[in-house]
Design a protein around this motif. Sequence first.
Motif, PDB file in Angstrom:
ATOM      1  N   PHE A  40       3.382  -9.822 -82.311  1.00 29.36           N
ATOM      2  CA  PHE A  40       2.997  -9.204 -81.037  1.00 29.36           C
ATOM      3  C   PHE A  40       2.792  -7.710 -81.254  1.00 29.36           C
ATOM      4  CE2 PHE A  40       4.567 -13.191 -79.836  1.00 29.36           C
ATOM      5  CZ  PHE A  40       4.211 -13.469 -78.525  1.00 29.36           C
ATOM      6  N   TYR A  41       1.649  -7.195 -80.775  1.00 27.21           N
ATOM      7  CA  TYR A  41       1.327  -5.776 -80.912  1.00 27.21           C
ATOM      8  C   TYR A  41       1.241  -5.117 -79.539  1.00 27.21           C
ATOM      9  CZ  TYR A  41       0.100  -6.947 -85.716  1.00 27.21           C
ATOM     10  OH  TYR A  41       0.141  -7.377 -87.012  1.00 27.21           O
ATOM     11  N   PRO A  42       1.818  -3.928 -79.395  1.00 22.18           N
ATOM     12  CA  PRO A  42       1.735  -3.228 -78.099  1.00 22.18           C
ATOM     13  C   PRO A  42       0.306  -2.792 -77.819  1.00 22.18           C
ATOM     14  CG  PRO A  42       2.683  -1.799 -79.775  1.00 22.18           C
ATOM     15  CD  PRO A  42       2.568  -3.162 -80.404  1.00 22.18           C
ATOM     16  N   PRO A  43      -0.002  -2.532 -76.564  1.00 26.03           N
ATOM     17  CA  PRO A  43      -1.352  -2.080 -76.229  1.00 26.03           C
ATOM     18  C   PRO A  43      -1.674  -0.754 -76.905  1.00 26.03           C
ATOM     19  CG  PRO A  43      -0.107  -2.684 -74.264  1.00 26.03           C
ATOM     20  CD  PRO A  43       0.858  -2.645 -75.396  1.00 26.03           C
ATOM     21  N   SER A  44      -2.928  -0.571 -77.239  1.00 23.78           N
ATOM     22  CA  SER A  44      -3.336   0.693 -77.848  1.00 23.78           C
ATOM     23  C   SER A  44      -3.366   1.795 -76.794  1.00 23.78           C
ATOM     24  CB  SER A  44      -4.719   0.541 -78.479  1.00 23.78           C
ATOM     25  OG  SER A  44      -5.667   0.148 -77.496  1.00 23.78           O
TER      26      SER A  44
END
Length: 226
Positions: A40-44
């Motif tokens: 899971f990647y946080p929003p840019s």
Amino acid sequence: MSAILRRWYVVLTVLALMFPAVLQAGGSTGVYWSKVDVVFYPPSGAAAGNPLRADSQATIHYAAMVERLVNGERGHSEPGTTNANLYGTGLRNGYSIYIPSSGGQWQNSFDRSAITVEVVAETQHDVGKVLAGIVDRIEQTASERQEAMGVIPQSYITTSLSPSTPEISYQPAEPAYAASALAVLAMGLAVAAASFVDRLTLRRARRHGQPPHPAPMPRNRTEVRS
């Protein structure tokens, strides 16, 4: 040892019951296994429009929520460690979905925003099919929950696979080791069962005033006549 000799029939019965299991273990084959992380990647940017913000802890918490939702479909959820593979448990058909923990036996520690998926099956096709279905379910749940919260698509927490193409490997079995372990277990159960039956029989015999052991058969005597 005397109890085993007296209750030899118990020993033979237990060994006979365990014999098919020993044969099956001796002829067991390997399994296919695959493992992948859904990261899971946080929003840019500043994560505008996403109440989950862009810090790593919020992303870890969101991954944990998705993991609980997906695992809730089968009624339970257990954290997994990063050093034990599913095929090592002896399972031949099944899967595991968990947040990888870097902690020890008594305390979990979650420092990665990822959900680990492990699948084991007897055929390569089954592993690939089950793995793809679980990954699709995780990604769909992650997207649907953010949509329900009103997050705009540009501010979604995104996911990707690591590795991007999961590898399916064959894990050979160790039939000789498995058969030997079961044989030792069978012998231990046989001895324990014989000892238990012997103690129970002797206790009942004393309670009813009977001799603890059957009287020996009289020897045949040859009469000598003068």
